[in-house]
Design an enzyme around this catalytic site. Structure first.
Site, short mmCIF file in Angstrom:
data_model
loop_
_atom_site.label_atom_id
_atom_site.label_comp_id
_atom_site.label_asym_id
_atom_site.label_seq_id
_atom_site.Cartn_x
_atom_site.Cartn_y
_atom_site.Cartn_z
N LYS A 78 -6.37 -101.74 34.29
CA LYS A 78 -5.80 -100.87 33.25
C LYS A 78 -4.30 -101.10 33.08
O LYS A 78 -3.76 -100.93 31.97
CB LYS A 78 -6.11 -99.40 33.56
N ASP B 127 -21.91 -107.86 25.21
CA ASP B 127 -21.35 -107.71 26.55
C ASP B 127 -19.92 -108.23 26.47
O ASP B 127 -19.70 -109.42 26.24
CB ASP B 127 -22.17 -108.52 27.57
N VAL B 128 -18.96 -107.33 26.65
CA VAL B 128 -17.55 -107.70 26.39
C VAL B 128 -17.04 -108.82 27.30
O VAL B 128 -16.06 -109.47 26.97
CB VAL B 128 -16.60 -106.49 26.50
N SER C 58 -5.63 -96.28 30.95
CA SER C 58 -5.98 -95.08 31.72
C SER C 58 -4.74 -94.59 32.46
O SER C 58 -3.83 -95.38 32.76
CB SER C 58 -7.06 -95.43 32.74
N ASP D 9 -22.41 -102.38 22.18
CA ASP D 9 -22.59 -101.98 23.58
C ASP D 9 -23.48 -103.03 24.22
O ASP D 9 -24.27 -103.68 23.55
CB ASP D 9 -23.25 -100.60 23.67
N TYR E 7 -9.77 -101.09 39.23
CA TYR E 7 -9.65 -100.39 37.93
C TYR E 7 -8.18 -100.22 37.53
O TYR E 7 -7.79 -100.47 36.39
CB TYR E 7 -10.33 -99.03 38.08
P1 NAP Z 1 -18.89 -94.32 29.88
O1 NAP Z 1 -19.35 -92.99 29.39
O2 NAP Z 1 -19.44 -94.85 31.16
O3 NAP Z 1 -19.11 -95.38 28.70
C1 NAP Z 1 -18.77 -96.72 28.85
C2 NAP Z 1 -19.65 -97.55 27.94
O4 NAP Z 1 -19.28 -98.93 28.07
C3 NAP Z 1 -21.13 -97.45 28.32
O5 NAP Z 1 -21.94 -97.36 27.16
C4 NAP Z 1 -21.35 -98.76 29.05
O6 NAP Z 1 -22.68 -99.22 29.06
C5 NAP Z 1 -20.47 -99.68 28.24
N1 NAP Z 1 -20.24 -100.94 28.94
C6 NAP Z 1 -20.05 -101.14 30.26
N2 NAP Z 1 -19.89 -102.44 30.52
C7 NAP Z 1 -19.99 -103.09 29.34
C8 NAP Z 1 -19.91 -104.45 28.94
N3 NAP Z 1 -19.73 -105.43 29.84
N4 NAP Z 1 -20.04 -104.75 27.63
C9 NAP Z 1 -20.24 -103.78 26.72
N5 NAP Z 1 -20.35 -102.47 27.02
C10 NAP Z 1 -20.22 -102.13 28.33
O7 NAP Z 1 -17.30 -94.33 30.08
P2 NAP Z 1 -16.13 -93.53 29.32
O8 NAP Z 1 -15.66 -92.49 30.24
O9 NAP Z 1 -16.52 -93.20 27.95
O10 NAP Z 1 -15.01 -94.67 29.31
C11 NAP Z 1 -14.64 -95.36 28.14
C12 NAP Z 1 -13.30 -96.04 28.37
O11 NAP Z 1 -12.31 -95.05 28.64
C13 NAP Z 1 -13.28 -96.99 29.57
O12 NAP Z 1 -12.49 -98.11 29.27
C14 NAP Z 1 -12.65 -96.17 30.65
O13 NAP Z 1 -12.06 -96.94 31.65
C15 NAP Z 1 -11.65 -95.37 29.86
N6 NAP Z 1 -11.22 -94.15 30.53
C16 NAP Z 1 -12.11 -93.19 30.89
C17 NAP Z 1 -11.67 -92.06 31.56
C18 NAP Z 1 -12.59 -90.96 32.01
O14 NAP Z 1 -12.15 -90.06 32.76
N7 NAP Z 1 -13.83 -90.93 31.59
C19 NAP Z 1 -10.31 -91.94 31.86
C20 NAP Z 1 -9.42 -92.93 31.48
C21 NAP Z 1 -9.89 -94.04 30.81
P3 NAP Z 1 -23.59 -98.86 30.36
O15 NAP Z 1 -23.91 -97.41 30.24
O16 NAP Z 1 -24.76 -99.77 30.18
O17 NAP Z 1 -22.76 -99.18 31.58
#
Ligand code: NAP
Length: 236
Positions: free
Chosen positions: A147, A53-54, A131, A27, A143
């Site tokens: 995606k 950082d990805v 997504s 992360d 976004y």
């Molecule tokens: P989340 O709870 O916000 O977690 C995302 C994680 O990624 C956080 O720990 C964040 O760190 C980290 N991150 C952000 N930018 C980064 C970077 N440049 N390098 C490394 N780590 C980084 O989000 P989530 O809902 O679990 O989402 C996870 C994945 O599922 C994402 O790809 C999202 O688009 C996808 N997704 C989510 C949903 C939904 O409804 N939640 C739906 C469809 C798809 P910080 O906290 O420091 O930002």
């Protein structure tokens, strides 16, 4: 496993550790990844947290070198890290656009490219988070474009790597109950719920189960696919 400090990433890490995997919890916030590792019992195994950082190639190169230095094998890469910067197209700034593309699309590409040599050695698998938004999503042009791009990238890698025994698939969740969703106004989420046949949000563990399946030998004949985990919201 990227973005392992929160939400879906944390749930995937938990599921993989409980399935017996050793997980590298990456992360950009290494403290969050360390807390996640302690929380899910990863520290009782050889699982550990790393800062990554990805969107930075140098971070990926360091992660690869780390795996090589430990003479470890890599069986699965999960590209999950994500952010949102939601605005309608007319209001989107260049920064909103680039930040989201950099993390989701460039970050996924960099990760796949960096780790493919190791995945080829193990004949492993990769799973990328797309997504439901890949089909277009109000206020999320950046976004949605990222995606949709992840799907094209994943399918292309599957086609190119099949002959090397590497599988590549994507998971496309709908609305999942994570911190990312907390940024979305309640009115908007309620509107989404009306469109979801199962009439509820997904729990992160329900998405993690799909990732774990695609990363396991149980899915050995599945590659180049997008598996929707969206409560029935999108047709096949
Ligand atoms: P989340 O709870 O916000 O977690 C995302 C994680 O990624 C956080 O720990 C964040 O760190 C980290 N991150 C952000 N930018 C980064 C970077 N440049 N390098 C490394 N780590 C980084 O989000 P989530 O809902 O679990 O989402 C996870 C994945 O599922 C994402 O790809 C999202 O688009 C996808 N997704 C989510 C949903 C939904 O409804 N939640 C739906 C469809 C798809 P910080 O906290 O420091 O930002």
């Amino acid at each position: 496993m990227t973005g392992a400090g929160s939400g879906i990433g944390l749930a995937v890490a938990r599921r993989l550790v409980s399935d017996g995997w050793t997980v590298l919890l990456a992360d950009r916030d290494v403290a969050a990844a360390e807390a996640a590792n302690a929380h899910i019992g990863g520290s009782a195994t050889e699982s550990r947290a790393v800062a990554l950082d990805v969107s930075r190639r140098a971070d990926w190169d360091r992660a690869v070198q780390d795996v090589r230095d430990r003479e470890a094998r890599l069986d699965l890469l999960v590209n999950n890290a994500g952010i949102t910067r939601d605005r309608t197209v007319e209001k989107l700034t260049d920064a909103d656009w680039h930040q989201v593309i950099d993390v989701h699309l460039t970050g996924t590409w960099l990760g796949c490219q960096a780790f493919l040599p190791l995945l080829r050695e193990s004949k492993g698998a990769l799973v990328n988070l797309s997504s439901m938004g890949r089909h277009g999503s109000f206020g999320q042009a950046n976004y949605s474009a990222a995606k949709a791009g992840v799907v094209g990238l994943t399918r292309t890698i599957a086609l190119e790597q099949a002959r090397h025994g590497v599988r590549a698939n994507a998971v496309a969740p709908g609305a999942v109950d994570t911190p990312m969703l907390a940024a979305v106004p309640e009115k908007v989420v309620n509107g989404w719920l009306e469109e979801i046949p199962l009439r509820r949000l997904a729990q992160p563990a329900e998405v993690a189960a799909v990732v774990a399946f695609l990363g396991s030998a149980e899915s050995s004949y599945i590659t180049g696919q997008v598996i929707a985990a969206d409560g029935g919201a999108t047709p096949p």
